[in-house]
Design an enzyme around this catalytic site. Structure first.
Site, short mmCIF file in Angstrom:
data_model
loop_
_atom_site.label_atom_id
_atom_site.label_comp_id
_atom_site.label_asym_id
_atom_site.label_seq_id
_atom_site.Cartn_x
_atom_site.Cartn_y
_atom_site.Cartn_z
N ASN A 44 -21.34 9.77 -7.04
CA ASN A 44 -20.08 9.03 -7.08
C ASN A 44 -20.11 7.83 -6.16
O ASN A 44 -19.57 6.76 -6.49
CB ASN A 44 -18.92 9.95 -6.69
CG ASN A 44 -18.62 11.00 -7.74
OD1 ASN A 44 -19.09 10.93 -8.87
ND2 ASN A 44 -17.84 12.00 -7.37
N ARG A 88 -18.58 8.21 -25.49
CA ARG A 88 -19.76 8.85 -24.90
C ARG A 88 -20.10 10.04 -25.80
O ARG A 88 -19.23 10.84 -26.13
CB ARG A 88 -19.48 9.34 -23.48
CG ARG A 88 -19.03 8.26 -22.52
CD ARG A 88 -18.98 8.80 -21.08
NE ARG A 88 -18.21 7.93 -20.21
CZ ARG A 88 -18.68 6.82 -19.62
NH1 ARG A 88 -19.92 6.46 -19.86
NH2 ARG A 88 -17.92 6.09 -18.84
N ARG A 131 -19.29 2.36 -19.71
CA ARG A 131 -20.08 2.14 -18.49
C ARG A 131 -21.13 3.22 -18.28
O ARG A 131 -20.83 4.41 -18.29
CB ARG A 131 -19.16 2.05 -17.27
CG ARG A 131 -19.89 1.75 -15.97
CD ARG A 131 -18.91 1.57 -14.83
NE ARG A 131 -18.15 0.35 -14.97
CZ ARG A 131 -16.86 0.23 -14.64
NH1 ARG A 131 -16.19 1.28 -14.21
NH2 ARG A 131 -16.24 -0.91 -14.78
N HIS A 159 -11.47 3.44 -26.36
CA HIS A 159 -11.49 4.68 -25.57
C HIS A 159 -10.78 5.82 -26.29
O HIS A 159 -10.84 6.97 -25.85
CB HIS A 159 -10.83 4.42 -24.21
CG HIS A 159 -11.09 5.46 -23.19
ND1 HIS A 159 -10.11 6.30 -22.69
CD2 HIS A 159 -12.24 5.83 -22.55
CE1 HIS A 159 -10.63 7.12 -21.80
NE2 HIS A 159 -11.92 6.86 -21.69
N TYR A 192 -15.94 19.79 -18.82
CA TYR A 192 -14.70 19.02 -18.73
C TYR A 192 -13.58 19.79 -19.43
O TYR A 192 -13.78 20.31 -20.53
CB TYR A 192 -14.83 17.66 -19.42
CG TYR A 192 -15.65 16.62 -18.70
CD1 TYR A 192 -16.59 16.95 -17.74
CD2 TYR A 192 -15.50 15.26 -19.02
CE1 TYR A 192 -17.35 15.99 -17.11
CE2 TYR A 192 -16.27 14.28 -18.39
CZ TYR A 192 -17.19 14.65 -17.43
OH TYR A 192 -17.94 13.70 -16.81
N HIS A 250 -10.03 16.96 -16.90
CA HIS A 250 -10.16 15.69 -17.60
C HIS A 250 -9.03 15.41 -18.59
O HIS A 250 -8.85 14.27 -19.02
CB HIS A 250 -11.51 15.67 -18.34
CG HIS A 250 -11.90 14.35 -18.90
ND1 HIS A 250 -11.81 14.06 -20.25
CD2 HIS A 250 -12.40 13.24 -18.31
CE1 HIS A 250 -12.23 12.82 -20.46
NE2 HIS A 250 -12.58 12.30 -19.31
#
Length: 686
Positions: free
Chosen positions: A45, A375, A405, A435, A468, A592
């Site tokens: 991170n 993703r 990203r 997204h 997640y 998440h």
């Protein structure tokens, strides 16, 4: 005394999140190898923090030095503040690693041997390993007029070597750089017979230090020091500079590893003249130098737990619940046609979502499949199913977000393969990341077309779906599937935004919908009615939403926010936010899901969404929020997604108005509740 700004610094809030993650590595109640993983997660991170946030701050400092962020600080003030916080966090991290985790690992027979600890037998094996596996791959670069300082990859492990003497050509620069190839493991496991039957590891850096002299025959190695540079890794593209986004992203990716330097890490015993030399090469200042007491890249220790079959030192494995009805179904589409399906991952299996696309690919009556990819992973059954569908002649439309990203390279590869298979691959709308997590299947049934949709809070990624927490809805609701199709047409075609019947979308209707719902709760509170807002998300930063929540609090609306990461809102401040409570859940699974709840005079409006409450999600991304209207499903989302999180007294942290977090503890003699463990047990995920 000046009044504190109403918004907290986002970078400080992000570092506060990493302090909560580090607290998991400190917690003796968590299995030891999982604590090591949490330590590595903090390092990973922090790498991203420098690659993205610190790089951004440096750019703003150069371009707009007098700019004031929402927190009230200038770029320079923010950099100074967060640099101090990072140093404190890193020092605590290495102290934990050296003084607690390494000794505890040793007590369990897991040793990390330093050079001075090597036995003669170990040294013999390590030297042979160096000669076989490292020596052929290492390329020393002596620094002189014909060999300038090399262009070093972002986050790569490197060694600066001080030398004495002259080489075969009479050169005597006194300095060389050795780069460790990324394909080399950063920790090497020793044979058990060399470790008394226990487990032993050696750091790659220790091996290079010990035998680096073999790279410089006839010269004397005076010193060898490991270092690592972190670079600006944000991709920037100008619309008028390219004609094909995929090729433009590929070109930018080639340069990503060589962006401007933002951080230099060296071992703490590296002498001043060496650090000054390195800082000069990377055009960095002393303020951007970080000295560490150990390996300069703890992230690569993430591989260690996977090498060890020690279940007592890991979280118990679990198997996501997969109902017999869905598991045995001939077609998931037929099951959705009977009734909507709500899934809560990873407590419930992600496999029905995979089968949704796989069954559609094989079904001769399915004519078209449309799907977004943000993703998805390098080996994706979902992407493979899309390939198969395209090759079978179905109309396959895939909206691939090439600018996700750190997943750009992976997405570029899938986009290329899908195009080659005959799918229509669209890269969305330039300037707006795609997204939204949505898929649409169109099937001919009884002479007419019927649509099926999946909408979720998480990515179509089978790997992260196991760690997640996310909600997903599989539905044939007429208004919802029509809205999904309209959204795909907006993204792939041209024209004005469609008026949607059920869904809300960014950048058009989602932000206004949230403000409208907040205002409605304010009106109810002012009328003396019960008023409540509960929202769960990964980050809360957008100023107008925060301002509306402040006004709602002042009107008497009870507000509970479950924010895993960054939060710029100040809760529990007298006169501003007394009725707002903010908590964060940090546990085995990564929280998440995005869930929004508005009491609405008892109607209880509930949405699952792809969007956090950040400016980028509202104004620079294409996002969706889906209402959950079925009474049973609504109560599931409220209970599993919100109420349990508000009752958790094991993994929850409470935030105060200064941005500090306190871990919530169960009351003496009271019930202990860990929401993740509770749900794993509820779904019988053994």
């Amino acid at each position: 005394m000046p009044q504190a700004p109403q918004l907290l610094c986002r970078e400080s809030s992000l570092l506060a999140f990493n302090r909560r993650v580090l607290a998991q590595a400190e917690d003796p109640r968590i299995p030891l190898l999982e604590r090591l993983k949490f330590l590595c997660i903090v390092s990973s991170n922090l790498d991203e923090f420098f690659e993205v946030r610190m790089a951004y701050l440096k750019r703003e400092w150069r371009n707009q030095p007098n700019l004031r962020f929402d927190s009230g600080n200038t770029p320079a003030e923010t950099i100074a503040q967060v640099s101090t916080e990072v140093r404190e966090l890193v020092a605590k991290q290495y102290q934990l690693f050296n003084q607690i985790l390494l000794p505890e690992l040793a007590q369990h027979g897991i040793h990390f041997y330093r050079r001075k600890q090597w036995t003669c037998e170990q040294q013999e094996w390590i030297e042979d390993y160096f000669n076989r596996e490292l020596l052929p791959l290492l390329t020393p670069i002596g620094l002189d007029k014909t060999h300038p300082f090399p262009r070093l990859l972002n986050k790569s492990l490197n060694f600066v070597v001080e030398l004495d003497g002259r080489d075969a050509f009479g050169r005597a620069s006194g300095m060389a750089i050795v780069q460790a190839p990324r394909i080399l493991p950063r920790v090497v496991r020793l044979p058990e017979n060399l470790c008394g039957g226990e487990t032993g590891f050696v750091f790659l850096s220790s091996i290079v230090h010990e035998y680096v002299y073999k790279l410089f025959r006839g010269m004397t190695v005076k010193a060898c020091h490991q270092f690592r540079v972190t670079r600006d890794s944000d991709l920037t593209l100008e619309e008028d500079e390219f004609t094909n986004l995929r090729t433009a992203v590929q070109s930018e990716l080639r340069d990503r590893d060589y962006g401007d330097a933002v951080r230099l890490e060296v071992v703490d015993n590296c002498p001043a003249h060496i650090t000054e030399f390195l800082l000069q090469q990377f055009d960095l200042t002393e303020n951007e130098l970080y000295k560490v007491n150990g390996p300069v890249n703890l992230v690569r220790l993430m591989s260690v737990p996977d090498m060890l079959a020690l279940p007592d030192l890991k979280f118990p494995p679990f198997k996501p619940y997969y109902s017999k009805r869905l598991r045995k179904a001939h077609s998931i589409l037929d099951e959705i046609s009977k009734r909507d399906i709500l899934l809560h991952h990873p407590y419930q299996s992600f496999e029905p979502v995979v089968r949704f696309i796989e069954d559609a690919a094989k079904d001769p009556d399915v004519l078209a499949i449309k799907m977004t990819i943000y993703r998805t992973g390098s080996t994706s059954k979902l992407a493979q199913a899309l390939l198969a569908a395209a090759q079978a002649g179905k109309l396959v439309t895939v909206v691939v977000e090439l600018m996700a990203r750190f997943d750009e390279a992976n997405n570029v590869q899938w986009a290329r393969r899908l195009e080659e298979a005959g799918a229509h691959v669209v890269y969305g709308v330039f300037g707006y990341k795609i997204h939204a997590k949505m898929a649409l299947v169109i099937r001919r049934e009884s002479g007419s077309l019927k649509s099926y949709a999946h909408l979720g809070t998480g990515n179509y990624h089978q790997g992260t779906s196991r760690i997640y927490t996310d909600f997903g809805l599989l539905t044939t609701q007429r208004d919802i599937v029509r809205d999904v199709n309209n959204l795909f047409m907006e993204i792939t075609g041209l024209g004005q935004a469609n008026k949607l019947k059920k869904l809300y979308q960014s950048p058009f209707s989602l932000h206004p919908m949230l403000l409208k719902n907040i205002e409605r709760e304010i009106a109810h509170a002012q009328a003396g009615k019960p008023a409540r807002i509960i929202a769960k998300m990964n980050a809360l930063l957008e100023p107008t939403i925060i301002d509306a929540l402040y006004r709602a609090s002042q009107a008497g609306v009870q507000i509970d926010l479950i924010v895993r990461g960054m939060c710029a809102l100040r809760p529990q401040v007298i006169g501003l936010s007394e009725n707002i409570r903010v908590r964060s859940i940090i546990g085995q699974l990564l929280e998440h899901s995005r869930v929004y709840y508005f009491y609405n005079d008892g109607a209880e409006d509930v949405y699952i969404a792809s969007a956090d409450w950040m400016a980028r999600n509202f104004f620079r991304r294409i996002e969706t929020a889906t209402p959950i209207e079925d009474p049973d499903m609504k109560q599931r989302v409220i209970q599993e997604g919100l109420m349990l999180a508000l009752s958790d007294n094991t993994k929850a942290w409470q935030m105060d108005g200064s941005g500090q977090y306190t871990r919530i503890q169960p009351q003496d003699g009271g019930e202990v509740l860990d929401l993740q463990t509770y749900l794993l047990n509820q779904f019988n995920c053994q």
